[in-house]
Scaffold this motif. Structure first.
Motif, mmCIF file in Angstrom:
data_model
loop_
_atom_site.group_PDB
_atom_site.id
_atom_site.type_symbol
_atom_site.label_atom_id
_atom_site.label_comp_id
_atom_site.label_asym_id
_atom_site.label_seq_id
_atom_site.Cartn_x
_atom_site.Cartn_y
_atom_site.Cartn_z
ATOM 1 N N LEU A 99 -4.951 10.234 -6.438
ATOM 2 C CA LEU A 99 -4.586 9.155 -5.683
ATOM 3 C C LEU A 99 -3.322 8.360 -6.830
ATOM 4 O O LEU A 99 -3.461 8.672 -8.407
ATOM 5 C CB LEU A 99 -5.661 8.266 -5.709
ATOM 6 C CG LEU A 99 -4.613 6.100 -5.421
ATOM 7 C CD1 LEU A 99 -4.502 6.729 -3.881
ATOM 8 C CD2 LEU A 99 -5.680 5.052 -5.231
ATOM 9 N N VAL A 100 -2.415 8.949 -6.740
ATOM 10 C CA VAL A 100 -1.670 7.850 -7.726
ATOM 11 C C VAL A 100 -0.105 6.465 -6.945
ATOM 12 O O VAL A 100 -0.713 6.534 -6.013
ATOM 13 C CB VAL A 100 0.039 9.499 -7.664
ATOM 14 C CG1 VAL A 100 1.706 8.437 -8.186
ATOM 15 C CG2 VAL A 100 -0.539 10.343 -7.856
ATOM 16 N N ILE A 154 0.866 -1.540 0.194
ATOM 17 C CA ILE A 154 0.182 -0.174 0.162
ATOM 18 C C ILE A 154 0.906 1.442 0.191
ATOM 19 O O ILE A 154 0.380 2.680 -0.234
ATOM 20 C CB ILE A 154 -0.931 0.215 0.940
ATOM 21 C CG1 ILE A 154 0.100 0.156 2.465
ATOM 22 C CG2 ILE A 154 -1.574 -0.822 0.669
ATOM 23 C CD1 ILE A 154 -1.164 0.467 3.730
ATOM 24 N N ILE A 155 2.400 0.995 0.376
ATOM 25 C CA ILE A 155 2.696 2.357 0.037
ATOM 26 C C ILE A 155 2.951 3.009 -1.179
ATOM 27 O O ILE A 155 3.046 3.953 -1.559
ATOM 28 C CB ILE A 155 4.366 2.193 0.950
ATOM 29 C CG1 ILE A 155 5.015 3.286 1.419
ATOM 30 C CG2 ILE A 155 5.598 1.203 0.147
ATOM 31 C CD1 ILE A 155 4.719 4.015 2.425
ATOM 32 N N VAL A 202 -0.246 5.885 1.236
ATOM 33 C CA VAL A 202 -1.558 6.028 2.295
ATOM 34 C C VAL A 202 -1.456 5.399 3.402
ATOM 35 O O VAL A 202 -2.132 5.954 4.407
ATOM 36 C CB VAL A 202 -2.734 5.265 1.698
ATOM 37 C CG1 VAL A 202 -2.845 6.218 0.419
ATOM 38 C CG2 VAL A 202 -2.550 3.859 1.155
ATOM 39 N N SER A 203 0.029 4.480 3.574
ATOM 40 C CA SER A 203 -0.707 3.691 5.472
ATOM 41 C C SER A 203 0.023 5.122 6.252
ATOM 42 O O SER A 203 -0.131 4.738 7.563
ATOM 43 C CB SER A 203 0.471 2.568 5.590
ATOM 44 O OG SER A 203 1.880 2.566 4.362
ATOM 45 N N GLU A 253 -5.465 -4.533 10.439
ATOM 46 C CA GLU A 253 -5.987 -3.378 12.590
ATOM 47 C C GLU A 253 -5.283 -2.412 12.085
ATOM 48 O O GLU A 253 -5.607 -1.157 12.550
ATOM 49 C CB GLU A 253 -5.480 -4.789 13.516
ATOM 50 C CG GLU A 253 -6.175 -5.740 14.235
ATOM 51 C CD GLU A 253 -5.674 -6.863 14.710
ATOM 52 O OE1 GLU A 253 -4.756 -6.222 15.428
ATOM 53 O OE2 GLU A 253 -5.725 -6.902 16.148
ATOM 54 N N GLU A 254 -4.165 -2.302 11.548
ATOM 55 C CA GLU A 254 -3.323 -0.869 11.485
ATOM 56 C C GLU A 254 -3.547 0.009 9.872
ATOM 57 O O GLU A 254 -3.708 1.461 10.694
ATOM 58 C CB GLU A 254 -2.128 -1.129 11.131
ATOM 59 C CG GLU A 254 -0.993 -0.119 10.740
ATOM 60 C CD GLU A 254 -0.899 0.256 12.006
ATOM 61 O OE1 GLU A 254 0.253 1.472 12.330
ATOM 62 O OE2 GLU A 254 -0.373 -0.585 13.335
ATOM 63 N N PHE A 255 -4.499 -0.536 9.452
ATOM 64 C CA PHE A 255 -5.210 0.259 8.207
ATOM 65 C C PHE A 255 -5.886 0.514 7.934
ATOM 66 O O PHE A 255 -6.988 0.808 7.115
ATOM 67 C CB PHE A 255 -3.738 -0.120 6.507
ATOM 68 C CG PHE A 255 -2.232 0.017 7.068
ATOM 69 C CD1 PHE A 255 -1.446 1.326 8.043
ATOM 70 C CD2 PHE A 255 -1.178 -1.299 6.540
ATOM 71 C CE1 PHE A 255 -0.436 1.110 7.738
ATOM 72 C CE2 PHE A 255 -0.352 -1.342 7.452
ATOM 73 C CZ PHE A 255 0.054 -0.028 7.739
#
Length: 297
Positions: free
Chosen positions: A213-214, A115-116, A189-190, A256-258
């Motif tokens: 969004l890129v 996701i980075i 986005v993270s 849980e994180e993202f």
């Protein structure tokens, strides 16, 4: 399954396989990684939790371990230390590049499911109408992008035709944006929600751009030195990461994180622009769909 995984790794590396052994009587494996840049730098907290989970999953077969945080070093310094046999760190998290994969041992399971590579922008709120009017990649290239001077994103954006303004440090990006040194900071986005929480009060005119969004492929992997010890460490972490994928732990940690921030960014309804990543080797595990995030999935 774990022993089979180790065997495959050994054969691919062209060395004799190492048998799984009990923890009792084994030396402690010491993983030393880079420290945060400052008290507000939480960019890698999730990554180290994933590493800890992978190591916990392999204690029975590989033995006890400990993790240590070294002092903060720039990305350039980290890579140099990883290639020094007496380097200050022996564990690296980094987006993959052809150079890194040639000079270090990568564990080619993306820690953050890729996701980075999905990028949104931190901008000044007064500029939101200008960004909202963007209809093409050429329109977007009219804006200047701020990035850390030694980040690989600099080469990616420049290769795509963007004007990039480098910043000497991570934390200097935010006052530079406020001072109109550039138009936007490109962030994964993270990362972006935490950064708004950390820096938004100091820079109240800063906001997350809400329409664009890129994407460029940018898997983040664990890397280890290209030594016999580094190969052993890479084998262990590969085995652990595979277990996390197979038993669903990595998916759970990812959600849980993202999960909340991904939902809040409304990625499916943004205008998506794809650009190439010329720093990345073509040999990536794209065919394993379990490894990757897709907006809306």
């Amino acid at each position: 399954m774990l022993i089979k995984t180790c065997l495959i790794l050994c054969l691919c590396a062209g060395v004799a396989p190492v048998s799984a052994v009990k923890a009792q009587g084994q030396p402690v494996w010491h993983f030393i990684h880079n420290g945060p840049e400052g008290s507000k730098d939480h960019r890698y907290d999730y990554h180290w939790r994933v590493l800890q989970a992978a190591l916990d999953a392999t204690v029975k077969d590989f033995g006890p371990y400990r993790m240590t945080s070294a002092k903060y070093m720039s990305e350039t310094r980290q890579i140099l230390e990883m290639q020094n046999r007496r380097g200050m760190i022996n564990t690296l998290v980094h987006d993959s590049t052809n150079t890194l994969e040639n000079n270090l041992y990568p564990v080619k399971i993306p820690i953050d499911k890729g996701i980075i590579g999905y990028r949104v922008f931190l901008i000044r709120s007064e500029d939101q109408p200008r960004f909202a009017s963007v209809q093409s990649l050429e329109d977007l290239k009219r804006f200047s992008i701020g990035q850390g001077a030694d980040w690989s994103e600099v080469d990616i954006y420049r290769a795509a035709g963007f004007k990039v303004v480098p910043a000497a440090t991570y934390e200097s990006l935010f006052p530079m944006l406020a001072a109109k040194r550039f138009d936007a900071i490109g962030r994964g986005v993270s990362e972006i929600a935490n950064e708004m929480a950390m820096f938004g009060e100091a820079y109240p005119d800063m906001m997350i751009e809400n329409s664009l969004l890129v994407y460029y492929p940018m898997p983040e992997y664990f890397f280890f030195p290209k030594t016999d010890e580094g190969l052993r460490y890479a084998r262990r972490v590969t085995a652990g990461m595979q277990l996390l994928v197979q038993n669903g732990t990595l998916d759970r940690m990812f959600k849980e994180e993202f999960g909340k921030v991904l939902a809040s960014l409304n990625l499916r309804h943004r205008r998506l622009f794809r650009i190439a990543n010329p720093t990345l080797t073509t040999s990536q595990p794209y065919d394993n769909l379990q490894y990757w995030y897709t907006p809306g999935s």
